[in-house]
Design a protein around this motif. Sequence first.
Motif, PDB file in Angstrom:
ATOM      1  N   ALA A  61       0.829  -1.203   0.000  1.00 23.83           N
ATOM      2  CA  ALA A  61       0.000   0.000   0.000  1.00 23.83           C
ATOM      3  C   ALA A  61       0.866   1.258   0.000  1.00 23.83           C
ATOM      4  CB  ALA A  61      -0.929  -0.006   1.211  1.00 23.83           C
ATOM      5  N   ILE A  66      -2.510   2.592  -4.332  1.00 22.86           N
ATOM      6  CA  ILE A  66      -3.870   2.829  -3.822  1.00 22.86           C
ATOM      7  C   ILE A  66      -4.624   3.759  -4.759  1.00 22.86           C
ATOM      8  CG2 ILE A  66      -5.187   3.954  -1.994  1.00 22.86           C
ATOM      9  CD1 ILE A  66      -3.288   2.798   0.031  1.00 22.86           C
ATOM     10  N   THR A 110      -2.837  -3.581  -1.152  1.00 18.74           N
ATOM     11  CA  THR A 110      -3.991  -3.429  -2.035  1.00 18.74           C
ATOM     12  C   THR A 110      -4.239  -4.760  -2.731  1.00 18.74           C
ATOM     13  OG1 THR A 110      -2.749  -2.791  -4.009  1.00 18.74           O
ATOM     14  CG2 THR A 110      -3.345  -1.041  -2.465  1.00 18.74           C
ATOM     15  N   TYR A 119      -8.764  -3.564   0.204  1.00 22.48           N
ATOM     16  CA  TYR A 119      -7.645  -3.135   1.049  1.00 22.48           C
ATOM     17  C   TYR A 119      -7.498  -4.072   2.238  1.00 22.48           C
ATOM     18  CZ  TYR A 119      -8.135   0.800  -2.020  1.00 22.48           C
ATOM     19  OH  TYR A 119      -8.216   1.566  -3.154  1.00 22.48           O
TER      20      TYR A 119
END
Length: 734
Positions: A61, A66, A110, A119
């Motif tokens: 992430a 993202i 992700t 997520y």
Amino acid sequence: MVSCKPKQENNYRKIDASTIFTNTDSIPNKHYVGSKKCKECHPNQFKDWEGSHHDKSMQKANRLSIIAPFDGEVYKSQGVTSTFFNREGKFYVNTEGRDGKNHDFEILYTFGISPLQQYIVLFPDGHYQCLRTAYDTQKNKWYDLYPDFKVIHQEWLHWSRGGLNWNSMCADCHSTNVKKNYNEKEHLYKTNFAILNVSCEACHGPGKEHVNHALKNGENYKTDGSMQMIGVNSKALVDACARCHARRENVTLNHTPQGTFLDHYFPQLITQNIYHADGQILDEDYVYGSFIQSKMYHNGVSCKDCHNPHSNQLKYEDNRLCTQCHEEATFNTKRHHKHQMGTTQALCINCHMPGKHYMGNDFRRDHSFRIPRPDLSLKYGTPNVCTGCHKDKEDQWAYEQFVKLYGVPKENHFSDKLAPGILGRVGGKDSLMMLAQDTIYPNIARASAVSSLRNYSEQINIPKVLAFLQDKSPLVKAATIDLVGDLNVAGKYYKTVLPLLKDPKRAVRVKAFFALSGVSFSNIPENYKGIYNNVKIEFANQLKATAEFTGGRMKRAEYYQKIGKKHKAIETLEQALTLDPINNIVRTTLANLYYQVKEYLKAEEAYKTIIEQEPGFGLTNYEYGLMLNELGRPNEAIIQLQKAILYMPNNDRIAYNLALLYFKNQQENNAISILKTQINRNKNNTDLIYLMAYIHNEVDEINLAKKYTKQLLEIAPNNPQYLKFYQILDSKKR
């Protein structure tokens, strides 16, 4: 016998699909070299793969990976408020946790890129969890994966628990060389993987040996067989893709490239609630289960014929995709599809590959490539693409239009035999047997027919079913083993099941072992004891592989029951309830076991808990009532059966037992009343009618007893029991 010992460098050569492969050792992560190493010699394939769904299956992430804003957005659904924000370069969600209270959770990974992105957060026990709130990357908005489904924080389906657990539900197919490392005693994970995403080696196998061989031989390099999915036939290719693109159960503890799909998994067969009765997709099937139903599969078409195997993209977005094989002048014409050329309605896939949305916005097509059958919609309530598109029309209209344009549909598809059997229509059992016996049909359909025979358990000809254990299809053999086990006849016919312990496919072997587990080891012939013990290890590994699921624990408990270890079965089911405290399938089984070992208070407490959690489910009241009666508490038993028949008024068995309880407790009028009501609902239930005749005889209402006995004889005129009873009644004084 092929072995696989990770310390040796030549472990991972391709083996013959028919070879029995029993070892379940995992492959060390150091045997994986990474996709950038592959790029050095395979730049074109790498270029296709880079940026694909496989490449982006899972990412760390950060602001680049993202897609969602994470800029203070607030999303509310089912009474839960979630806030998405970033702080000091990290990304967080404030949402409901396992305790029912809101907390801040850091986003670590992700999942996916389109049409949605999920997520992932980490809990202290090694559980990586996927949020229930996902981000629609096409409409740029947050949404609930299950907007109409209220889930409380104690449930297995809550995002913080088993239903959205990455370690068990996702990791195996979204990363490379995953090892769950699940500690079932403490319910924690120490999961690791070789490569974060679906890399080149996720499909082709570990590259270390291949790279070393190439470096050593240079320009003289020749394929050494160490890489998978190279030069294989169409069915082997589909088999390899199925590892991730199939709804399936695990058979082995660790997946390795050796062996076939059925050495590691067993696919979901065609059953209600997952497929429509004719085999069309209903719930998620991940493509494989529908594709192997198709004529395409059986005529040598594989995934790579339509999809670029490295980018995953379709080769064409129009009918050229189909005219690679199908003659354009015949099929890509208005004369064939009856729609205006150049429109979406004229696309082959829209008539032959209808689809459904899963996970809220992910449209997936049915890969069984079938001809529309509105006639089956009329018979069995299955969907058809005609009314799927013409939403203002009815199935009857669709059928009439189809006949007008194409003639009466030919009833030569397996669904003509499968649907009536699955739905319990008249002749359904015979229909399933015909399908199972006819090898012109897809093996998944034949195996599903065998599996569905369990709905006709009292009518099954066991010797005819046992013949399927000799079938050439491992799917059919495996389905037959499961059926034999469910019918509790494996012990009687164990000698016919024994040879399956030597089957080339591990899925078949472990199912055979489970079916035979109730047979005493002393009855196993000497020439089978060695293989029996080997497969026992494979079966134990399967139980380990599924231990984090309540279903896996239930299977272990069933095994303990088969071998007479009821207290171990109870212990296992109690552990299962710690995974899913409101799983009342587990609790019902547990209540029955408590009763069997005379732990009556625990049994009663279990039934009370189920009734509290699921009020209105009459079978629980029924089973609880039967137990109370056996414990000498008939008045309480009657109350429970009264509730059961109130919730399930059409259940003849409940009515029968309630009437019997009434009669045994001097409530003859109530017994007669409940029987009269139920007989009016089902005029041919001989058990109900016989009990009614018996009670009338006991209370000296001989004429009424004779009336109901005559009714019995009208239904079964040659039944000796009914004839004798009538003769006794006829001899009595009026």
